[in-house]
Design an enzyme around this catalytic site. Structure first.
Site, PDB file in Angstrom:
ATOM      1  N   HIS A 194      15.976 -40.622  -2.870  1.00  0.00           N
ATOM      2  CA  HIS A 194      16.407 -41.893  -3.241  1.00  0.00           C
ATOM      3  C   HIS A 194      16.602 -42.954  -2.168  1.00  0.00           C
ATOM      4  CE1 HIS A 194      15.351 -41.355  -7.730  1.00  0.00           C
ATOM      5  NE2 HIS A 194      14.640 -42.054  -7.422  1.00  0.00           N
ATOM      6  N   ARG A 301      13.622 -51.359 -10.265  1.00  0.00           N
ATOM      7  CA  ARG A 301      14.878 -50.094 -10.757  1.00  0.00           C
ATOM      8  C   ARG A 301      16.132 -50.149 -11.011  1.00  0.00           C
ATOM      9  NH1 ARG A 301      11.538 -46.964  -6.533  1.00  0.00           N
ATOM     10  NH2 ARG A 301      10.379 -45.136  -7.267  1.00  0.00           N
ATOM     11  N   ARG A 338      12.076 -51.700 -15.437  1.00  0.00           N
ATOM     12  CA  ARG A 338      11.984 -49.833 -16.095  1.00  0.00           C
ATOM     13  C   ARG A 338      14.260 -50.155 -17.134  1.00  0.00           C
ATOM     14  NH1 ARG A 338      11.523 -45.384 -12.732  1.00  0.00           N
ATOM     15  NH2 ARG A 338      13.624 -45.646 -11.505  1.00  0.00           N
ATOM     16  N   GLU A 440       5.958 -38.954 -16.370  1.00  0.00           N
ATOM     17  CA  GLU A 440       7.094 -38.411 -14.828  1.00  0.00           C
ATOM     18  C   GLU A 440       7.297 -37.157 -15.272  1.00  0.00           C
ATOM     19  OE1 GLU A 440       9.848 -40.228 -13.809  1.00  0.00           O
ATOM     20  OE2 GLU A 440      10.760 -41.069 -15.622  1.00  0.00           O
ATOM     21  N   ASN A 463       6.649 -39.335  -8.061  1.00  0.00           N
ATOM     22  CA  ASN A 463       7.810 -38.669  -7.665  1.00  0.00           C
ATOM     23  C   ASN A 463       8.571 -37.396  -8.300  1.00  0.00           C
ATOM     24  OD1 ASN A 463       7.570 -40.385  -5.612  1.00  0.00           O
ATOM     25  ND2 ASN A 463       9.256 -41.661  -6.357  1.00  0.00           N
ATOM     26  N   ARG A 474      13.519 -32.370  -5.688  1.00  0.00           N
ATOM     27  CA  ARG A 474      12.523 -34.224  -4.372  1.00  0.00           C
ATOM     28  C   ARG A 474      13.448 -34.204  -3.477  1.00  0.00           C
ATOM     29  NH1 ARG A 474      12.431 -38.679  -8.750  1.00  0.00           N
ATOM     30  NH2 ARG A 474      12.837 -40.442  -6.754  1.00  0.00           N
ATOM     31  N   CYS A 511       3.702 -45.221  -9.819  1.00  0.00           N
ATOM     32  CA  CYS A 511       4.253 -45.997  -9.402  1.00  0.00           C
ATOM     33  C   CYS A 511       5.508 -45.253  -8.755  1.00  0.00           C
ATOM     34  CB  CYS A 511       5.218 -46.551 -10.454  1.00  0.00           C
ATOM     35  SG  CYS A 511       5.835 -45.429 -10.856  1.00  0.00           S
TER      36      CYS A 511
HETATM   37  C1  PEP Z   1       8.831 -41.560  -9.922  1.00  0.00           C
HETATM   38  O1  PEP Z   1       9.302 -40.860 -10.355  1.00  0.00           O
HETATM   39  O2  PEP Z   1       7.635 -41.076  -8.981  1.00  0.00           O
HETATM   40  C2  PEP Z   1       9.111 -42.908 -10.149  1.00  0.00           C
HETATM   41  C3  PEP Z   1       8.926 -44.011  -9.777  1.00  0.00           C
HETATM   42  O3  PEP Z   1      10.689 -43.172 -10.293  1.00  0.00           O
HETATM   43  P1  PEP Z   1      11.985 -42.748  -9.399  1.00  0.00           P
HETATM   44  O4  PEP Z   1      11.819 -42.519  -8.344  1.00  0.00           O
HETATM   45  O5  PEP Z   1      12.704 -44.042  -9.914  1.00  0.00           O
HETATM   46  O6  PEP Z   1      12.669 -41.217  -9.969  1.00  0.00           O
HETATM   47 MG    MG Z   2      11.341 -41.254 -11.894  1.00  0.00          MG
END
Ligand code: PEP
Ligand code: MG
Length: 593
Positions: A194, A301, A338, A440, A463, A474, A511
């Site tokens: 993030h 977010r 979200r 996701e 992501n 990640r 996204c």
């Molecule tokens: C994702 O997981 O792809 C997403 C867009 O949400 P975040 O990156 O906030 O987990």
């Molecule tokens: Mg996510």
């Protein structure tokens, strides 16, 4: 003069910056090189003496307390600290630097201890290497006496700087002063951590996953950061500096050219419309998003509102923040909001305990919708604020990290409850607000046909989908090369989700960061996606690609990709095809591994 050093990491936010380093120590204390006049040298030496004296007294007290409680042997570990404070070599190098370079006592202390830690770290004896943490401990203690308890924040920089840190939390990154922070260089992290996502959204060039660079660099050293290629150069020579100054100019020109695309439609050559929306964390990002050509917000977010505050935001505070986003966006552009996605790496360091709990496996833990369903007052307060705000614009609501159909049903029931309360109280809201979910987690992707019957839209969050499909954290730089959106298994899941959405005739967007990476644009269009949501600075380049291709061409590419076995082959093919339509999007970019 120190020799030039080049390091390779993961470029997560494009652009070039050249500026002196500010290295944050373990307590996030930026120690900057501060010059003192001739007349101030004596005072700095006295401050140093006082800090050494105070530290010695503290350590002696600690030694006695520990010896009484745990025995003399344990107490003896502090002998090393006291010995260092009396070491004429070490203290001599601090006083020499104060006198010779006329710098502040804290800066000279910081440099001397850092050098000592580096030489211990490189020592062949594991016993000596183990002492490194004692040196950091001593550094912190001395600096506390020299600069006081107040933790100076990263945003108190006094000049344009490259901030170098072991790690930065998303909320620290969000609080950065964009006028001073020219680039970020972080030891930890991966492409979709993030902190990386935020740096991109803020338009700050950034390189992550650099191992232990923050321990090798000193504040004040000249640094070049190439966030496009993932390169960091410490003390560049004249030729490198010149090369990068030209590169910085080229990057500005490119951004300028892409700006011209803002008012042109995102349409393929055969006239198919693709919708490009923005991912945002704060309302202040909207102007830039719209300026880059965003046709709405595809992912807001909301958890960052919680991370940036020192308390849990009240319903009223949240309501105001959401209305502010809608107002800035205007009546014509949609906002996909979200619900809270807290937990895992998005935790408040000292925030409300509900989301600061320690977990052994946080990415598989009580995060996101799970945390909300276990904390109904927190969840309901947010839903009330969102629904009240829905009366002010075009709102869509989506739930994150849905992995079981029961979670979706429960979340919808809570939403229904809140709607009924509002109705009873005569408070206006949009009764027909579309309800969607993030896809996701592989379980949701595999069951997309079932989920599609119960929501108005899907938003594919690659992501997280990548990390859960390939089992790669990640944000872990050590396995970043295994984290790949081009993995054939991930592509299969995306294809299934798009198909399920098409069959049920519900909306589907993507996204994750994948939407902003030019390599994937043609493939995603070929898989049938027509809605993308991405970090705003990426919109012009993606639009340019869409305008240069036909949907047939993209479908053919998607078919060829489906026959490949490895992410490497997929990426090579995608790059090859992209190079044919827009060479500048491929050459010079960092490798998306
Ligand atoms: C994702 O997981 O792809 C997403 C867009 O949400 P975040 O990156 O906030 O987990
Ligand atoms: Mg996510």
């Amino acid at each position: 003069m120190t020799a030039m050093l080049t390091r390779k990491g993961i470029g997560v936010s494009p652009g070039v910056a050249i500026a002196p380093a500010v290295v944050l120590d373990a307590a996030d204390q930026p120690i900057q090189r501060r010059h003192v006049p001739h007349s101030g040298v004596g005072n700095e030496l006295r401050r140093l003496d006082a800090a050494i004296e105070a530290s010695k007294n503290e350590i002696e007290d600690l030694r006695q307390q520990t010896a009484t409680a745990l025995g003399d042997d344990v107490g003896r570990i502090f002998a090393f600290h006291i010995g260092m404070l009396g070491d004429p070599d070490l203290i001599g190098s601090v006083t020499d630097q104060i006198r010779g370079d006329r710098v502040s006592a804290e800066y000279a202390t910081y440099v001397a201890l850092r050098r000592r830690a580096q030489s211990f770290d490189a020592h062949e004896s594991p016993l000596v290497r183990k002492m490194v943490s004692d040196i950091w401990d001593l550094e912190r203690r001395l600096l506390r006496h020299l600069v006081g308890e107040a933790r100076s924040e990263v945003n108190q920089l006094n000049q344009p700087s490259v901030v170098i840190a072991r790690d930065l939390t998303p909320s620290q990154t969000a609080g950065l002063d964009r006028t001073k922070v020219k680039a970020l260089v972080i030891d930890l992290g991966g492409r979709t951590s993030h902190t990386a996502i935020l740096a991109h959204a803020l338009g700050i060039p950034a390189v992550v996953g650099l191992g232990s660079l923050s321990r090798e660099v000193e504040s004040g050293q000249q640094i070049v950061v190439d966030g496009t290629r993932g390169t960091v150069i410490i003390e560049p020579d004249g030729a490198k500096l010149l090369e990068y100054r030209q590169e910085a100019r080229r990057f500005r020109d490119l951004v300028g050219r892409l700006d011209e695309l803002r008012d042109k439609p995102a349409e393929t050559k055969n006239g198919e419309k693709v919708n490009l929306l923005a991912n945002i964390e704060f309302s202040s990002e909207i102007e830039e998003a719209v300026g880059n050509g965003a046709e709405g917000v595809g992912l807001y977010r909301t958890e960052f509102l919680f991370l940036a505050a020192d308390h849990e935001p009240t319903e009223e505070e949240q309501y105001e923040a959401y209305v502010e986003v809608l107002n800035r966006l205007g009546k014509d552009l949609p906002l996909t909001i979200r619900t809270l996605d807290l937990g895992a790496d998005k935790v408040a360091m000292d925030g409300p305990s509900a989301f600061a709990n320690y977990e052994r496996n946080p990415f598989l833990g009580c995060r996101s919708i799970r945390l909300c369903l276990q904390n109904l007052p927190l969840f309901k307060t947010q839903l009330r604020a969102i629904l009240r705000a829905s009366a002010h614009g075009q709102m869509r609501i989506m739930f994150p990290l849905i992995s079981h159909i029961m979670e979706l049903r429960q979340a919808r029931m809570v939403l229904q409850d809140v709607m009924e309360d509002l109705e009873d109280q005569g408070i206006p809201f949009d009764r027909d607000v579309p309800i969607g979910m993030m896809v996701e987690v592989p379980s949701a992707a595999l069951q997309a046909a079932t989920f599609a019957k119960e929501v108005d839209f899907f938003s594919i969050g690659t992501n997280d989908l990548v990390q859960y499909t390939v089992a790669v954290d990640r944000s872990n730089e050590r396995i970043a090369s295994l984290y790949s959106a081009a993995h054939p298994a991930v592509l299969k899941l995306i294809k299934e989700v798009v198909r399920a959405a098409q069959r049920e005739q519900i909306g589907v967007s993507l996204c994750g960061e994948m939407a902003s990476e030019p390599e994937f644009t043609m493939l995603l269009v070929g898989l049938g996606l027509r809605w993308f949501s991405m970090t705003p600075p990426a919109i012009p380049e993606v639009k340019q690609i869409i305008r240069s291709v036909s949907t047939d061409q993209c479908r053919r590419l998607a078919r060829r990709v489906s026959g490949l076995d490895t992410d490497r082959e997929v990426l090579n093919l995608l790059r090859e095809e992209l190079r044919k339509v827009m060479p500048s999007a491929v050459d010079g970019r960092s490798v998306v591994a």
